[in-house]
Write an enzyme that holds these catalytic residues in place. Structure first.
Site, mmCIF file in Angstrom:
data_model
loop_
_atom_site.group_PDB
_atom_site.id
_atom_site.type_symbol
_atom_site.label_atom_id
_atom_site.label_comp_id
_atom_site.label_asym_id
_atom_site.label_seq_id
_atom_site.Cartn_x
_atom_site.Cartn_y
_atom_site.Cartn_z
ATOM 1 N N ARG A 156 0.858 -1.192 0.000
ATOM 2 C CA ARG A 156 0.000 0.000 0.000
ATOM 3 C C ARG A 156 0.892 1.239 0.000
ATOM 4 O O ARG A 156 0.862 2.058 0.926
ATOM 5 C CB ARG A 156 -0.957 -0.015 1.196
ATOM 6 C CG ARG A 156 -0.310 -0.434 2.510
ATOM 7 C CD ARG A 156 -1.050 0.073 3.716
ATOM 8 N NE ARG A 156 -2.444 -0.301 3.776
ATOM 9 C CZ ARG A 156 -3.091 -0.577 4.902
ATOM 10 N NH1 ARG A 156 -2.429 -0.582 6.041
ATOM 11 N NH2 ARG A 156 -4.374 -0.848 4.902
ATOM 12 N N LYS A 185 -7.203 -4.472 0.652
ATOM 13 C CA LYS A 185 -6.527 -3.717 -0.405
ATOM 14 C C LYS A 185 -7.514 -3.304 -1.498
ATOM 15 O O LYS A 185 -7.477 -2.164 -1.984
ATOM 16 C CB LYS A 185 -5.412 -4.563 -1.007
ATOM 17 C CG LYS A 185 -4.673 -3.904 -2.179
ATOM 18 C CD LYS A 185 -4.002 -2.598 -1.744
ATOM 19 C CE LYS A 185 -3.372 -1.882 -2.941
ATOM 20 N NZ LYS A 185 -2.217 -2.606 -3.476
ATOM 21 N N CYS A 198 -3.187 -0.245 -9.695
ATOM 22 C CA CYS A 198 -4.064 -0.521 -8.552
ATOM 23 C C CYS A 198 -5.470 0.034 -8.743
ATOM 24 O O CYS A 198 -6.417 -0.713 -8.925
ATOM 25 C CB CYS A 198 -3.445 0.049 -7.273
ATOM 26 S SG CYS A 198 -2.025 -0.871 -6.669
ATOM 27 N N PHE A 241 0.920 7.725 -15.493
ATOM 28 C CA PHE A 241 -0.429 7.626 -14.952
ATOM 29 C C PHE A 241 -0.669 8.588 -13.801
ATOM 30 O O PHE A 241 -1.812 8.830 -13.396
ATOM 31 C CB PHE A 241 -0.780 6.183 -14.564
ATOM 32 C CG PHE A 241 -0.300 5.734 -13.203
ATOM 33 C CD1 PHE A 241 -0.972 6.070 -12.046
ATOM 34 C CD2 PHE A 241 0.825 4.924 -13.078
ATOM 35 C CE1 PHE A 241 -0.547 5.643 -10.796
ATOM 36 C CE2 PHE A 241 1.260 4.474 -11.839
ATOM 37 C CZ PHE A 241 0.577 4.847 -10.694
ATOM 38 N N LYS A 242 0.431 9.162 -13.255
ATOM 39 C CA LYS A 242 0.293 10.190 -12.229
ATOM 40 C C LYS A 242 1.548 11.050 -12.239
ATOM 41 O O LYS A 242 2.500 10.770 -12.961
ATOM 42 C CB LYS A 242 0.059 9.576 -10.847
ATOM 43 C CG LYS A 242 1.191 8.719 -10.336
ATOM 44 C CD LYS A 242 0.947 8.314 -8.898
ATOM 45 C CE LYS A 242 1.025 9.535 -8.005
ATOM 46 N NZ LYS A 242 0.819 9.189 -6.575
ATOM 47 N N ARG A 302 1.744 2.384 -16.799
ATOM 48 C CA ARG A 302 0.765 1.308 -16.711
ATOM 49 C C ARG A 302 -0.656 1.856 -16.554
ATOM 50 O O ARG A 302 -0.926 2.657 -15.671
ATOM 51 C CB ARG A 302 1.089 0.375 -15.546
ATOM 52 C CG ARG A 302 2.314 -0.488 -15.783
ATOM 53 C CD ARG A 302 2.640 -1.339 -14.576
ATOM 54 N NE ARG A 302 3.030 -0.523 -13.427
ATOM 55 C CZ ARG A 302 3.270 -1.018 -12.218
ATOM 56 N NH1 ARG A 302 3.147 -2.304 -11.996
ATOM 57 N NH2 ARG A 302 3.633 -0.214 -11.228
#
Length: 426
Positions: free
Chosen positions: A160, A212, A266, A330-331, A338
């Site tokens: 996490r 999760k 995720c 992606f960020k 991914r």
């Protein structure tokens, strides 16, 4: 319980940092990966992913002899499986990588071993992993048949961590540990307390798996609200960024920031694991996924409308308009592509406007294969700013508070709300 030798299967964005942190605690770590280029790179003390301080940690661990990589599993006291869990057509979870990893380590197992599944997984995946191991090693006992007295202990401990802060969060975050039996949980706690300074909270394997998925589904739901709000505001002629700032002045309101979609390994994937197993019950979770999955298509349509606007103003012919996308990850502030909505938007736009699209991504050095195939060159920020349409997709720190001068025949689409000022000649 002592674990002197640890095998980490899967040397990606989670496996490699985890292996390096164990090695930094003077544990003998064998990293296993199916990619020989990755293995060779790590054995030279180098890394294939961008993560602050990881290169130094890996270099030190390899130099001191505590970390080495191989393509084939070796005997160890504990095995951590950190391989991808993508989904197949229809958003069904694909456990093929977990199965392959399980069958690969099975010949190396011995009594007293611990096997931990770290891969984010649908509920029941840890039990399925144990079944694959038992199938390969009928000479050993496993928790599903022998309970507390099993030869091999099995647990689930999901990661996490936040990309860009992985090494710090691996150490300081709490860990949820779900053993198939209490003895399995105790063994896993002993292993993770090698470096975890947060609390190791014990539960069942199924609850750990669901925990999760729940964490990321919660985040997905909140992002979906912000993304849906941005679409509504666009239709109503309202500045969504101002609206959110005002709404968040309420003491019990904390709306997130909208964007071009949701990506990564995720949040863009995990909620579908819940939906796939309980499709009739997970109605809100499914809707949030559909909202976030639909946001990239909305951005592409906005770009197309800007093209038509410039054509209508007789600025340029449609096939001459140049479109630049800022950001592909992606960020923000990472190199991870991914499930990236930014990449999907860029590629989709290039299909509509072949040869007219360029991209800027400061965190990658080489043109990724999808961009090569779509004939999308990587250019400098300065060159991108000369395009007819500039689309900001990722709020990298490189261009936070970026002031832009937008000319009479130039358009800006800021999907992250980070442009501080725009001046126009029309």
């Amino acid at each position: 319980m002592s674990f002197d030798t640890i095998a980490v299967v899967g040397l990606g964005y989670i496996g490699l940092p985890t292996a390096a942190v164990f090695a930094s605690r003077k544990k003998w770590v064998v990293g296993v990966d199916i990619n020989p280029d990755t293995v060779n790179l790590i054995n030279r003390g180098e890394v294939h992913i961008v993560e602050p301080d990881l290169d130094m940690l890996v270099h030190a661990a390899v130099t001191e002899g505590y970390l080495r990589a191989t393509c084939e599993p070796e005997a160890a006291d504990a095995f951590l499986i950190a391989v991808p869990t993508p989904f197949k057509d229809g958003n069904e979870p694909d456990l093929a990588f977990i199965e392959a990893a399980s069958r690969a380590i099975a010949p190396r197992l011995k009594p007293g071993n611990l096997v931990v599944l770290e891969s984010t997984s649908p509920v029941g995946a840890t039990e399925q992993m144990a079944a694959w191991l038992a199938e390969e090693r009928p000479d050993l006992t496993f928790p599903q048949s022998a309970g507390e007295e099993s030869d091999v202990r099995i647990a689930h401990c999901p990661e996490r961590v936040l990309p860009g802060h992985v090494l710090r969060e691996l150490v300081h975050n709490d860990r949820v540990i779900g053993g198939m039996t209490p003895r399995c949980s105790r063994a896993a706690v002993d292993l993770y307390q090698t470096f975890v300074e947060g609390e190791c909270v014990v539960t069942t394997a199924r609850t750990a798996e669901m925990c999760k998925l729940t964490e990321n589904s919660f985040r997905d739901l909140n992002i979906a609200f912000a993304n849906e709000l941005s679409i509504i505001c666009d239709k109503q002629g309202i500045d969504v960024w101002e609206l959110i700032r005002l709404a968040n002045r309420h003491p019990r309101v904390n709306i997130l920031q909208p964007g071009p979609g949701v990506g990564g390994h995720c949040i863009a994937v995990d909620p579908w694991f819940i939906v796939s197993q309980t499709p009739d019950e997970a109605r809100l979770i499914r809707t949030a996924r559909e909202v976030n999955d639909g946001k990239p298509r909305w951005v592409v349509e906005k770009v197309k409308s800007l093209v038509e606007e410039l054509v209508a103003k007789e600025c340029k012919a449609r096939k001459k308009i140049r479109i630049a996308f800022l950001g592909l990850a992606f960020k923000a502030n990472i190199d991870d592509l991914r499930e990236s909505p930014a990449l999907a938007i860029t590629l989709s736009t290039a299909e509509e406007f072949p040869g007219q699209v360029v991209a800027v991504e400061p965190h990658i050095d080489q043109q990724p294969k999808p961009l090569l195939e779509a004939n999308i060159p990587l250019v400098s920020l300065h060159e991108a700013m000369q395009a007819d349409i500039v689309v900001l997709l990722v709020d990298h720190k490189d261009w936070l508070n970026l002031p832009l001068d937008v000319g009479n025949c130039q358009r800006l689409l800021d999907t992250r709300g980070v442009i501080t000022s725009v001046s126009a000649n029309d």
